[in-house]
Design a protein around this motif. Structure first.
Motif, PDB file in Angstrom:
ATOM      1  N   TYR A  59     -21.621  -0.407 -32.899  1.00  0.00           N
ATOM      2  CA  TYR A  59     -21.613   1.052 -32.816  1.00  0.00           C
ATOM      3  C   TYR A  59     -22.926   1.584 -33.368  1.00  0.00           C
ATOM      4  N   PHE A  60     -23.477   2.579 -32.688  1.00  0.00           N
ATOM      5  CA  PHE A  60     -24.665   3.291 -33.152  1.00  0.00           C
ATOM      6  C   PHE A  60     -24.287   4.762 -33.234  1.00  0.00           C
TER       7      PHE A  60
ATOM      8  N   THR B 146     -21.253   8.883 -31.524  1.00  0.00           N
ATOM      9  CA  THR B 146     -21.509   7.446 -31.457  1.00  0.00           C
ATOM     10  C   THR B 146     -21.563   6.963 -30.022  1.00  0.00           C
ATOM     11  N   ILE B 147     -22.216   5.823 -29.847  1.00  0.00           N
ATOM     12  CA  ILE B 147     -22.109   5.025 -28.632  1.00  0.00           C
ATOM     13  C   ILE B 147     -21.783   3.611 -29.073  1.00  0.00           C
ATOM     14  N   ASN B 148     -21.218   2.816 -28.179  1.00  0.00           N
ATOM     15  CA  ASN B 148     -20.817   1.474 -28.605  1.00  0.00           C
ATOM     16  C   ASN B 148     -20.790   0.506 -27.437  1.00  0.00           C
ATOM     17  N   THR B 149     -20.822  -0.766 -27.767  1.00  0.00           N
ATOM     18  CA  THR B 149     -20.706  -1.815 -26.756  1.00  0.00           C
ATOM     19  C   THR B 149     -19.237  -2.076 -26.455  1.00  0.00           C
TER      20      THR B 149
ATOM     21  N   ARG C  67     -26.887  -1.478 -23.421  1.00  0.00           N
ATOM     22  CA  ARG C  67     -25.428  -1.625 -23.404  1.00  0.00           C
ATOM     23  C   ARG C  67     -24.700  -0.285 -23.447  1.00  0.00           C
ATOM     24  N   ALA C  68     -25.348   0.760 -24.011  1.00  0.00           N
ATOM     25  CA  ALA C  68     -24.683   2.063 -24.098  1.00  0.00           C
ATOM     26  C   ALA C  68     -25.748   3.126 -24.305  1.00  0.00           C
ATOM     27  N   SER C  69     -25.439   4.366 -23.854  1.00  0.00           N
ATOM     28  CA  SER C  69     -26.400   5.455 -24.042  1.00  0.00           C
ATOM     29  C   SER C  69     -25.694   6.796 -23.961  1.00  0.00           C
ATOM     30  N   ASN C  70     -26.348   7.827 -24.520  1.00  0.00           N
ATOM     31  CA  ASN C  70     -25.903   9.213 -24.397  1.00  0.00           C
ATOM     32  C   ASN C  70     -27.148  10.075 -24.452  1.00  0.00           C
ATOM     33  N   ALA C  71     -27.563  10.602 -23.333  1.00  0.00           N
ATOM     34  CA  ALA C  71     -28.819  11.348 -23.239  1.00  0.00           C
ATOM     35  C   ALA C  71     -28.747  12.718 -23.889  1.00  0.00           C
ATOM     36  N   LEU C  72     -27.539  13.179 -24.254  1.00  0.00           N
ATOM     37  CA  LEU C  72     -27.387  14.537 -24.772  1.00  0.00           C
ATOM     38  C   LEU C  72     -27.582  14.638 -26.283  1.00  0.00           C
ATOM     39  N   VAL C  73     -27.544  13.521 -26.985  1.00  0.00           N
ATOM     40  CA  VAL C  73     -27.599  13.557 -28.458  1.00  0.00           C
ATOM     41  C   VAL C  73     -29.030  13.249 -28.903  1.00  0.00           C
ATOM     42  N   THR C  74     -29.763  14.299 -29.228  1.00  0.00           N
ATOM     43  CA  THR C  74     -31.185  14.139 -29.563  1.00  0.00           C
ATOM     44  C   THR C  74     -31.503  14.486 -31.011  1.00  0.00           C
TER      45      THR C  74
END
Length: 750
Positions: free
Chosen positions: A643-644, A653-656, A686-693
């Motif tokens: 988890y990141f 968070t994003i996670n594998t 493995r995971a991403s979220n472009a909205l969380v900057t």
């Protein structure tokens, strides 16, 4: 005031603050600072070397001095030599009072017994008349050597006998005294003196008659100090009103009438903070505060000598009990544990003796220490400055039972010289990761009274240093220093040792470390450094708490509570790694505090079979305790998924979906920037979220191996990781996918 120094003259000197050095220039025997180290780093003018001193078997609440004799009062029944345990045959009876030679620390022939018919007798305040002839004592007692008194007594110093004609009737404990030629000012718990209303503060003349000075307060008085102008008396305590005026914890009064001339209404100091001590000279008035609960003020404050307006205030947490002025420096007794709001050490280890200049609250390099001790567990409580035979001695009393780790109860002392303590031995890491170069890294040493030290590098067993540099450090800030040796060639083997000197005392040289000069750059290290790592811990050290930084930015780490070093199983061709056991007291943190990065990348290699998860790396507000502010972190859940996460006001968070607790080495990179959150494992996104900057905007420290994970998704059983970690890097930008793929390929190349 609860001391008895008869000297009120001190001069101000400029502040010196600790500066982190990043030293890589390949120059020989050229210091990088304008001045070499000296035995005590100015403006500090006292050593931190504790001197042999007799002890008490209880608490010392009060100290005073006259003509080379130091008087100690408190709650105790015996004294004993330095180094002796309680009950030692050399122990002597001493009923709440003892007198000592300022220069030797041994008892004099003056013995007084402070007793009371009911309750527990105690001496809480001592002060000496300006002519040095009379010692005044306050506290809770009914007799001195059998002579009846009421919690306030006058002692003839020459004969060491109580004055039977001085017996003001004080109805409760006296906690503070300050004495002029004609007047004894007192503060405490009382409501009447000599049968007249005097609530918590009063003044009597030297015959014991009540004066007109009236400063009635609604709560206990704890400090009283005549200002340098002689026209004002500054009072401190728990109160909220003085003579009906709204003034909390501190007030300035007219020295004759007691009328409030400067008030500090509720809110100037928090309502749950009180003033425990006040001291003054021509440079100003200085206060010590103690708070209870949250939102308190526990630190020191400085006020102008004429207007009594605040000059500065420090915001360290950890109640301050006493102050002493000496040559432009304010020495303080406290149990400071969090000075992060001052840009100093975060919440953690308690530090009981500190120093600041009268002009600037920045902490100086004078840091001897005690423990908390018995009683309330406060540590040191009181100071006295006692000159004798050309040397000035700072006496410290309290409830501590150790000084600098050595058993010593309730009393210790320090001197204006000579300085005899040497700096700690430098912790060194030598490496060759570039062709035809050797980098010599070391963690700055520390010395408890010298913040500026000179380092000498010795090569191949030589007796003459090949490099010399001066750098600043404090016990809580020991920046890495790096020197690159230009006089080497590929294939040669060289060894290096380093010493640290304060100008008078020099440490032993570090153990020799050898290295063979590389003929080509280490491919993985070159990739990490080439892509801009600002922190790069290769974890190749074999011992000590130092994690060397190979990035070129000298952002070194500290191993807390000894994770296992030099595990013979490393990633990316390094050969070794660090093992973490999942212990809740074991991790690695940055020596430097960092601003919140706007864009960053976290990179490391890990190997584990844990089923209890744990944090691999994260950004946090504490280094020696569990953090209360924490995000920008990578962690494993119990199933081994990564988890990141960051905190933006809400947890994101994003996670594998795959688990990685399979006992193999894995490469993980987490990035955040304008492209949002991205999580790579083994070179693959493995995971991403472009909205969380964005992330939590708070300064902090990078921590590896574990920290708080409360309230985060899929929180593992353990906050602390079990397994191996290697090749940790932090970047000030978001690595690209191609850079991540390249790092993984390089790290796994045969």
């Amino acid at each position: 005031m609860s001391r008895g120094s008869t000297s009120r003259g001190f001069r101000s000197r400029r502040s010196v603050t600790a500066l982190a050095l990043a030293l890589t220039a390949p120059l020989l025997t050229v210091p990088l600072t304008a001045t070499d180290a000296t035995a005590i780093t100015a403006p500090v003018a006292l050593t931190a070397d504790d001197l042999p001193t007799w002890q008490t078997n209880g608490i010392v609440h009060a100290l005073a001095q006259a003509d080379g004799t130091v008087f100690a009062g408190g709650t105790f029944s015996a004294i004993r030599p330095a180094g002796a345990a309680a009950g030692d045959p050399a122990e002597q009876q001493a009923v709440n009072f003892a007198a000592f030679d300022a220069a030797t620390g041994a008892p004099t022939g003056c013995t007084l017994s402070f007793t009371v018919g009911e309750g527990v007798a105690t001496v809480r305040a001592l002060d000496v008349s300006p002519d040095g002839q009379t010692l005044y004592a306050g506290g809770y007692f009914g007799a001195v050597n059998g002579v009846g008194v009421n919690s306030l007594a006058a002692i003839d110093i020459d004969t060491c006998t109580p004055n039977p004609d001085f017996h003001p009737a004080v109805t409760a404990t006296v906690r503070a005294l300050d004495v002029t030629d004609s007047t004894v000012y007192l503060g405490g718990d009382f409501g009447t003196v000599n049968g007249q209303t005097r609530e918590r503060f009063a003044a009597v003349d030297t015959a014991g008659a009540l004066t007109a000075w009236t400063a009635n307060a609604d709560e206990p008085g704890r400090a009283v100090e005549v200002a340098a102008d002689g026209q004002h008396v500054v009072i401190g305590g728990d109160f909220f009103t003085v003579n009906g005026a709204n003034s909390h914890a501190l007030a300035v009064t007219d020295a004759t009438t007691g009328a409030v001339t400067t008030a500090y209404p509720s809110g100037f100091f928090p309502n749950n903070s009180v003033v425990k001590d006040i001291t003054a000279d021509t440079s100003g008035v200085y206060t010590a505060s103690e708070g209870t609960g949250g939102g308190v003020f526990d630190g020191r404050a400085a006020f102008e000598p004429d207007t009594f307006a605040q000059r500065w205030r420090d915001t360290c947490l950890g109640a301050t009990q006493a102050l002493q002025l000496y040559q432009g420096v304010v020495y303080s007794a406290s149990h400071a544990h969090d000075c992060s709001t001052m840009g100093s050490f975060p919440d953690g280890q308690r530090r009981h003796l500190l120093a600041q200049t009268t002009a600037d609250p920045a902490l100086l390099g004078w840091v001897p220490d005690t423990n908390d001790g018995i009683g309330e567990g406060i540590g040191p409580r009181v100071f006295a400055l006692a000159p004798k035979d050309g040397t000035d001695y700072l006496w410290v009393g309290g409830e501590f039972t150790t000084v600098d780790g050595t058993p010593q109860q309730a009393l210790t002392r320090f001197a204006s010289g000579p300085d005899t303590g040497a700096p700690t031995v430098p912790q060194v890491k030598v490496e060759s990761i570039e062709a035809d170069k050797v980098a010599v890294h070391w963690r700055s040493s520390f010395d408890t009274d010298d913040s500026r030290l000179t380092y000498r590098v010795y090569k191949d067993g030589g007796s003459t240093p090949v490099y010399e540099v001066t750098g600043d450090s404090l016990p809580w800030s020991r920046p890495q220093i790096t020197w690159t040796d230009p006089a080497v060639a590929a294939g040669e083997t060289h060894s290096y040792r380093i010493s640290a000197s304060d100008g008078t005392n020099t440490s032993a040289r570090s153990a020799a470390q050898s290295v063979t000069v590389a003929s080509a750059a280490d491919a993985y290290a070159a990739a990490v450094r080439g892509d801009g790592a600002g922190l790069y811990w290769r974890f190749n050290e074999t011992a000590n708490a130092y994690a060397a930084d190979s990035s070129g930015a000298d952002d070194s780490g500290v191993h807390w509570n000894a994770p296992t070093q030099a595990v013979a199983d490393g990633a990316a061709g390094s050969g070794s790694s660090v093992g973490y056991t999942g212990s809740q007291s074991e991790w690695t943190y940055t020596d430097k505090r960092h601003a919140t990065p706007s864009a960053y990348s976290l990179e490391l290699w890990f190997k584990t079979t844990t089923t209890t998860g744990g944090k691999l790396i994260g950004f946090a507000n504490k280094v020696q305790l569990t953090s209360t502010s924490y995000d920008k972190h990578l962690y494993l859940n119990n199933a081994g998924r990564l988890y990141f996460g960051v905190y933006t006001g809400t947890v994101r968070t994003i996670n594998t979906t795959q688990s990685f607790n399979d006992g193999a080495w894995h490469h993980v990179v987490a990035t955040q920037g304008s492209g949002g959150l991205r999580l790579y494992v083994d070179g693959t996104l493995r995971a991403s979220n472009a909205l969380v900057t964005t992330s939590e905007n708070r300064s902090g420290f990078w921590r590896v191996g574990g920290d708080n994970l409360d309230s985060w998704p899929s929180r593992p059983t353990s906050r602390y990781y079990t397994g191996l970690i290697d090749e940790v890097a932090v970047y000030g930008s978001a690595l690209t996918a191609s850079q991540v793929t390249s790092h993984y390929a390089t790290g796994t190349a045969p």
